[in-house]
Design an enzyme around this catalytic site. Structure first.
Site, PDB file in Angstrom:
ATOM      1  N   ASN A  14       0.872  -1.174   0.000  1.00  0.00           N
ATOM      2  CA  ASN A  14       0.000   0.000   0.000  1.00  0.00           C
ATOM      3  C   ASN A  14       0.911   1.227   0.000  1.00  0.00           C
ATOM      4  O   ASN A  14       2.107   1.109   0.272  1.00  0.00           O
ATOM      5  CB  ASN A  14      -0.991  -0.056   1.184  1.00  0.00           C
ATOM      6  CG  ASN A  14      -0.307   0.134   2.530  1.00  0.00           C
ATOM      7  OD1 ASN A  14       0.446   1.087   2.730  1.00  0.00           O
ATOM      8  ND2 ASN A  14      -0.556  -0.779   3.468  1.00  0.00           N
ATOM      9  N   ASP A  58       2.093  -8.740   8.882  1.00  0.00           N
ATOM     10  CA  ASP A  58       0.842  -7.965   8.941  1.00  0.00           C
ATOM     11  C   ASP A  58      -0.274  -8.690   9.694  1.00  0.00           C
ATOM     12  O   ASP A  58      -1.397  -8.186   9.770  1.00  0.00           O
ATOM     13  CB  ASP A  58       0.367  -7.616   7.524  1.00  0.00           C
ATOM     14  CG  ASP A  58       1.051  -6.359   6.969  1.00  0.00           C
ATOM     15  OD1 ASP A  58       1.592  -5.570   7.773  1.00  0.00           O
ATOM     16  OD2 ASP A  58       1.039  -6.181   5.742  1.00  0.00           O
ATOM     17  N   ARG A  83      -0.013 -11.584   2.097  1.00  0.00           N
ATOM     18  CA  ARG A  83      -0.955 -11.728   3.215  1.00  0.00           C
ATOM     19  C   ARG A  83      -1.788 -13.004   3.111  1.00  0.00           C
ATOM     20  O   ARG A  83      -2.410 -13.416   4.095  1.00  0.00           O
ATOM     21  CB  ARG A  83      -1.846 -10.480   3.342  1.00  0.00           C
ATOM     22  CG  ARG A  83      -1.047  -9.228   3.761  1.00  0.00           C
ATOM     23  CD  ARG A  83      -1.907  -8.199   4.451  1.00  0.00           C
ATOM     24  NE  ARG A  83      -2.358  -8.645   5.764  1.00  0.00           N
ATOM     25  CZ  ARG A  83      -3.170  -7.936   6.559  1.00  0.00           C
ATOM     26  NH1 ARG A  83      -3.606  -6.749   6.168  1.00  0.00           N
ATOM     27  NH2 ARG A  83      -3.540  -8.402   7.732  1.00  0.00           N
ATOM     28  N   ARG A 130      -8.755  -3.807  -2.282  1.00  0.00           N
ATOM     29  CA  ARG A 130      -8.481  -5.049  -1.551  1.00  0.00           C
ATOM     30  C   ARG A 130      -9.613  -6.068  -1.627  1.00  0.00           C
ATOM     31  O   ARG A 130      -9.392  -7.256  -1.445  1.00  0.00           O
ATOM     32  CB  ARG A 130      -8.187  -4.739  -0.085  1.00  0.00           C
ATOM     33  CG  ARG A 130      -6.926  -3.938   0.143  1.00  0.00           C
ATOM     34  CD  ARG A 130      -5.717  -4.634  -0.467  1.00  0.00           C
ATOM     35  NE  ARG A 130      -4.491  -3.945  -0.164  1.00  0.00           N
ATOM     36  CZ  ARG A 130      -3.785  -4.118   0.950  1.00  0.00           C
ATOM     37  NH1 ARG A 130      -4.203  -4.956   1.862  1.00  0.00           N
ATOM     38  NH2 ARG A 130      -2.671  -3.461   1.132  1.00  0.00           N
ATOM     39  N   HIS A 159      -8.547   0.625   2.345  1.00  0.00           N
ATOM     40  CA  HIS A 159      -9.546  -0.189   3.058  1.00  0.00           C
ATOM     41  C   HIS A 159     -10.642   0.758   3.534  1.00  0.00           C
ATOM     42  O   HIS A 159     -10.357   1.898   3.922  1.00  0.00           O
ATOM     43  CB  HIS A 159      -8.943  -0.835   4.318  1.00  0.00           C
ATOM     44  CG  HIS A 159      -8.219  -2.127   4.093  1.00  0.00           C
ATOM     45  ND1 HIS A 159      -7.033  -2.425   4.729  1.00  0.00           N
ATOM     46  CD2 HIS A 159      -8.538  -3.222   3.342  1.00  0.00           C
ATOM     47  CE1 HIS A 159      -6.643  -3.640   4.368  1.00  0.00           C
ATOM     48  NE2 HIS A 159      -7.532  -4.144   3.539  1.00  0.00           N
ATOM     49  N   ASP A 161     -12.020   0.883   6.330  1.00  0.00           N
ATOM     50  CA  ASP A 161     -11.801   1.374   7.703  1.00  0.00           C
ATOM     51  C   ASP A 161     -10.697   2.424   7.808  1.00  0.00           C
ATOM     52  O   ASP A 161     -10.356   2.869   8.895  1.00  0.00           O
ATOM     53  CB  ASP A 161     -11.580   0.211   8.684  1.00  0.00           C
ATOM     54  CG  ASP A 161     -10.242  -0.500   8.509  1.00  0.00           C
ATOM     55  OD1 ASP A 161      -9.456  -0.105   7.626  1.00  0.00           O
ATOM     56  OD2 ASP A 161      -9.980  -1.456   9.264  1.00  0.00           O
ATOM     57  N   ALA A 259       2.970   1.015   8.175  1.00  0.00           N
ATOM     58  CA  ALA A 259       2.464  -0.125   7.399  1.00  0.00           C
ATOM     59  C   ALA A 259       1.084   0.187   6.833  1.00  0.00           C
ATOM     60  O   ALA A 259       0.443  -0.652   6.201  1.00  0.00           O
ATOM     61  CB  ALA A 259       2.386  -1.368   8.271  1.00  0.00           C
ATOM     62  N   CYS A 265      -7.297  -1.042  12.687  1.00  0.00           N
ATOM     63  CA  CYS A 265      -6.726  -2.200  11.977  1.00  0.00           C
ATOM     64  C   CYS A 265      -6.156  -3.234  12.931  1.00  0.00           C
ATOM     65  O   CYS A 265      -6.013  -4.394  12.573  1.00  0.00           O
ATOM     66  CB  CYS A 265      -5.579  -1.766  11.079  1.00  0.00           C
ATOM     67  SG  CYS A 265      -5.950  -0.523   9.892  1.00  0.00           S
TER      68      CYS A 265
HETATM   69  N1  ARG Z   1       0.081  -3.473   5.821  1.00  0.00           N
HETATM   70  C1  ARG Z   1      -1.268  -3.891   5.922  1.00  0.00           C
HETATM   71  C2  ARG Z   1      -1.840  -4.102   4.546  1.00  0.00           C
HETATM   72  O1  ARG Z   1      -1.517  -3.344   3.660  1.00  0.00           O
HETATM   73  C3  ARG Z   1      -2.088  -2.899   6.690  1.00  0.00           C
HETATM   74  C4  ARG Z   1      -3.482  -3.335   6.933  1.00  0.00           C
HETATM   75  C5  ARG Z   1      -4.325  -2.292   7.575  1.00  0.00           C
HETATM   76  N2  ARG Z   1      -5.584  -2.828   7.929  1.00  0.00           N
HETATM   77  C6  ARG Z   1      -6.757  -2.202   7.840  1.00  0.00           C
HETATM   78  N3  ARG Z   1      -7.802  -2.808   8.296  1.00  0.00           N
HETATM   79  N4  ARG Z   1      -6.876  -1.041   7.240  1.00  0.00           N
HETATM   80  O2  ARG Z   1      -2.590  -5.009   4.294  1.00  0.00           O
END
Ligand code: ARG
Length: 271
Positions: A14, A58, A83, A130, A159, A161, A259, A265
């Site tokens: 990201n 992560d 992931r 995502r 995302h 959130d 991150a 998160c």
């Molecule tokens: N580095 C992780 C990713 O890119 C961060 C995830 C953050 N999570 C969230 N629910 N926004 O997947």
């Protein structure tokens, strides 16, 4: 929650992540512990721990593990191979904990609560970066609920959130320009009292806040007004929350921002 024992910036998936900007590990541990202590001791939230695992840095971002509804968890189909390695670990954890684990029958991407947030009886579902749009139909079928898909428009807020945070059934924090025109319309119709945050607040992950539901704390009704948010938000935003009766608990999660994640998160709602 999952302790950041093996947390590091090991890849870039990201726009916030850069291999050149490593997280300070000792500091990350301290910050995570502060969040954990705030939730468990001060707000008296019951927290379950997912054991950390080497090679999946992560995993700490448990919001992406899946979406829990009662004793059922719809576990994620991660977009990025980095992931996807978390999937069996997550599945094993939930099965051992006695949950019924379901996954989308299709191989559509779905990153759990990161992209799916309840507002009252309606699930708002963010897609594009995502999660895949067609997943919303299966979610609706499994959850027997209304699911409204909205497209995310700004890759920094990849995302749901990161740009939207329900505060109870009638209010929410959001960063409007992270959505397209249609998405903004959906949210404006859905949320009676939306609080839009500035770009500066959004970039500080103000929308990635934890609105502690009354059901999660043994403090009873008062717990339902607590909002845990990355420190440094503007006076304007702090006033807007205070005026509505929310109590703000700032936490510094700078090492996790590297991150692309903050408070929300780092937790997954279990009930
Ligand atoms: N580095 C992780 C990713 O890119 C961060 C995830 C953050 N999570 C969230 N629910 N926004 O997947």
């Amino acid at each position: 929650m999952c302790r950041p024992t093996y947390y590091t910036i090991a890849y870039e998936i990201n726009p916030w992540m850069s291999l050149k900007r490593q997280a300070d590990h000792a500091r990350a541990l301290v910050q995570w512990n502060q969040l954990y202590r705030l939730l468990t001791r001060q707000l008296r939230v019951r927290v379950q721990i997912l054991p950390p695992h080497p090679g999946v840095p992560d995993l700490v971002f448990t919001a992406n593990a899946g979406l829990v509804s009662g004793r059922t968890v719809i576990r994620s189909n991660f977009r990025h191979p980095e992931r996807q390695q978390e999937e069996p670990i997550i599945e094993r954890y939930f099965k051992r904990a006695g949950f019924r684990v379901v996954r989308l029958s299709s191989r559509y991407d779905f990153e759990g609560e990161g992209d799916a947030l309840w507002l009252g009886e309606t699930l708002l579902f963010g897609f594009r970066f995502r999660s895949d749009e067609p997943a919303h139909e299966e979610l609706a079928r499994i959850l027997k609920a209304r699911v409204l898909p909205v497209e995310l428009a700004d890759r920094r807020f990849y995302h749901l959130d990161t740009c939207f945070c329900p505060l109870g059934a009638s209010s929410a924090l959001w960063f409007p320009s992270a959505f397209d025109r249609y998405g903004r319309k959906v949210i404006e119709n859905l949320v009676a009292d939306p609080i839009s945050v500035s770009e500066a607040d959004a970039k500080r992950f103000a929308c990635n806040a934890i609105a502690v539901p009354a059901s999660a704390t043994s403090m009873g009704g008062t717990g339902g007004r607590a909002v845990v948010m990355q420190a440094g938000s503007s006076t304007r935003l702090r006033r807007q929350l205070a005026r509505r009766g929310f109590r703000l608990y700032p936490v510094d999660l700078s090492e996790f921002l590297k991150a692309g994640g903050s408070a929300k998160c780092l937790v997954l709602r279990l009930s």
